[in-house]
Enzyme design. Sequence first.
Site, short mmCIF file in Angstrom:
data_model
loop_
_atom_site.label_atom_id
_atom_site.label_comp_id
_atom_site.label_asym_id
_atom_site.label_seq_id
_atom_site.Cartn_x
_atom_site.Cartn_y
_atom_site.Cartn_z
NE ARG A 15 -2.74 -1.41 3.27
CZ ARG A 15 -3.00 -0.99 4.51
NH1 ARG A 15 -3.66 0.13 4.71
NH2 ARG A 15 -2.59 -1.69 5.54
CG ASN A 172 -1.05 -8.08 19.40
OD1 ASN A 172 -0.18 -7.55 20.10
ND2 ASN A 172 -0.81 -9.05 18.54
CG ASN A 387 36.14 24.93 -8.04
OD1 ASN A 387 35.43 25.44 -8.91
ND2 ASN A 387 35.72 23.94 -7.29
CE1 TYR A 388 36.54 19.19 -12.99
CE2 TYR A 388 34.66 20.12 -14.14
CZ TYR A 388 35.50 19.05 -13.89
OH TYR A 388 35.29 17.86 -14.53
NE ARG A 441 40.06 47.35 -13.58
CZ ARG A 441 40.11 48.11 -12.48
NH1 ARG A 441 40.51 49.35 -12.55
NH2 ARG A 441 39.73 47.63 -11.35
C1 UD1 Z 1 -0.17 -8.25 13.50
C2 UD1 Z 1 -0.77 -9.09 14.63
C3 UD1 Z 1 -2.04 -8.41 15.15
C4 UD1 Z 1 -1.70 -7.01 15.63
C5 UD1 Z 1 -1.03 -6.23 14.51
C6 UD1 Z 1 -0.51 -4.90 15.04
C7 UD1 Z 1 -0.24 -11.36 13.91
C8 UD1 Z 1 -0.76 -12.60 13.37
N1 UD1 Z 1 -1.10 -10.38 14.09
O1 UD1 Z 1 -1.13 -8.12 12.49
O2 UD1 Z 1 -2.56 -9.15 16.23
O3 UD1 Z 1 -2.89 -6.34 16.03
O4 UD1 Z 1 0.13 -6.95 14.01
O5 UD1 Z 1 -0.05 -4.12 13.98
O6 UD1 Z 1 0.96 -11.26 14.21
N2 UD1 Z 1 6.00 -9.43 8.68
C9 UD1 Z 1 7.09 -10.19 8.31
N3 UD1 Z 1 6.87 -11.41 7.71
C10 UD1 Z 1 5.65 -11.87 7.46
C11 UD1 Z 1 4.53 -11.09 7.84
C12 UD1 Z 1 4.74 -9.88 8.46
O7 UD1 Z 1 8.24 -9.80 8.51
O8 UD1 Z 1 5.54 -12.98 6.91
C13 UD1 Z 1 6.24 -8.15 9.33
C14 UD1 Z 1 5.64 -6.99 8.56
O9 UD1 Z 1 6.59 -6.45 7.68
C15 UD1 Z 1 5.30 -6.03 9.68
C16 UD1 Z 1 5.01 -6.93 10.87
O10 UD1 Z 1 5.58 -8.17 10.57
O11 UD1 Z 1 6.39 -5.22 10.01
C17 UD1 Z 1 3.53 -7.08 11.15
O12 UD1 Z 1 2.93 -7.57 9.99
P1 UD1 Z 1 1.45 -7.19 9.59
O13 UD1 Z 1 1.09 -7.87 8.36
O14 UD1 Z 1 1.27 -5.72 9.67
O15 UD1 Z 1 0.68 -7.86 10.84
P2 UD1 Z 1 -0.83 -8.21 10.91
O16 UD1 Z 1 -0.98 -9.61 10.48
O17 UD1 Z 1 -1.60 -7.16 10.25
#
Ligand code: UD1
Length: 463
Positions: A15, A172, A387-388, A441
């Site tokens: 996004r 969370n 300078n250049y 001059r």
């Molecule tokens: C997650 C939590 C949700 C919480 C929310 C808060 C889980 C299943 N859910 O949601 O409870 O309310 O965060 O923002 O954990 N990422 C990876 N690898 C992956 C997936 C994600 O590195 O395979 C990273 C993303 O880049 C991001 C973070 O983990 O930085 C969270 O991922 P995102 O997809 O935003 O979490 P949600 O599933 O939306």
Amino acid sequence: MSTIALILAAGLGKRMQSTLPKVLHPILGDPSLLWVLRALPPEVAAAVVVVHHGKERVAAALAEWAAQGLLPCPVTTVDQGEPLGTGHAAQRAAAELDRLDCGQVVILCGDVPLIRPETVARLARAEATLLAMDLDDPTGYGRVAQKTDGTLEAVIEHKDADDAVRAIRRVNGGAYGLPWAPLKQALGQLSNGNAQGEYYLTDAVMAVAGRIPVKVELCDPTEMIGMNSRADQALLQAYARERINGRWMDQGVTFLDPAATLVGPRAVLAMDVVMEPGASLTGWVEIGAGTRVGQGSVLTDCRIGTGVQIRPYCVIDRSQVGPDCKLGPFAHLREGSRLETNVHVGNFVETKKTTLHSGSKANHLSYLGDAEVGERSNIGAGLITCNYDGFNKNITTIGNDVFVGSDCQLVAPVRLGDGAIIGAGSTITADVPAGALALTRAPLVLKEGAAARLREKQKARKG
Ligand code: UD1
Ligand code: MG
């Protein structure tokens, strides 16, 4: 056993509509991931960043920050491969956490930049904690259910929740402090049988909560805002700006319009600094007491002394300005410029890799590149250091108490000795000894009454 930070940063960030990995998008000049790393308290011994999309660029950024001394601890990366959920990301980091002899793990997200160091410290010190927040609109988040003693019962993802669960406003935050041994064990037993077909880290956290109490700690929701879109980025930047400008106001800095003034997280402002509207400080910037930063001035990685007047619309990059200098309006100090005490650099003057020693002035329309100007010298309007030569950059050295008249060119390499005087309009191609007068001059042509005769001639031709 050590406390290790695990930072999730493998997500695509679709996004954001960008070729830049999401965690490298800046908030007030510093990338999101750098904000998160800088929030790690001293008890965190090392950090592991889980990457995948754009991993080369993230690794390059981490190496650069480490070289600049911006990181509070050693940082390694783990490639998640195709991201299959937050739980999968943690599983892929398990071997690295074991290698680092992890006892307690603090889990954060690379795209949640405004978490405060105090909050991360709470996660690092706690036995087992999940950060939560109460939101008016909890849509999209995992909902938090608590046992009667307040500890964690369950986290139910929005997409897996029924209407009753969706009515819960406590969500969370996605940041945790947990003992690594039980979490690792729980990660080994995850399945992806849920609405999103993902391996949920939250399922592993719930499994830990089944064995030991996991505290639910409420935090300021602005600390947990994730950057998923450009609108989020703008919102985060607004919160960061309020937080930073508010802190400097508490410490005696005047902001004529705080909402229109961008001060980065690494700027340090002394007492009685005045920030005019539209000023922007990014990177490593230090501003001395009583200095005024004029409207629309843009400063990056520079140190400014006390009592300096930066008039409107100056651009200062990787430079140092000593006490009581006067700059601008519209001065441009490029990399490696150094002004000692009480130096004046006026409108439309550009400097690059140039030192002006105390009391020297270049007040109008000049270019000073690869140059050194001694003390108390006066640089007339329109001076250009050539300078250049098309192949090499050459040095210009100007001594103390030199007077350079208006509209001169100094063809480098060239040296003007102490006390020399250069006549206006000269092109200087050889060294000028101390105390000498130098001028070049073209002869002046003067014909009495010729102006009237020329006008008559032109009139006759037209008529
Ligand atoms: C997650 C939590 C949700 C919480 C929310 C808060 C889980 C299943 N859910 O949601 O409870 O309310 O965060 O923002 O954990 N990422 C990876 N690898 C992956 C997936 C994600 O590195 O395979 C990273 C993303 O880049 C991001 C973070 O983990 O930085 C969270 O991922 P995102 O997809 O935003 O979490 P949600 O599933 O939306
Ligand atoms: Mg998400």
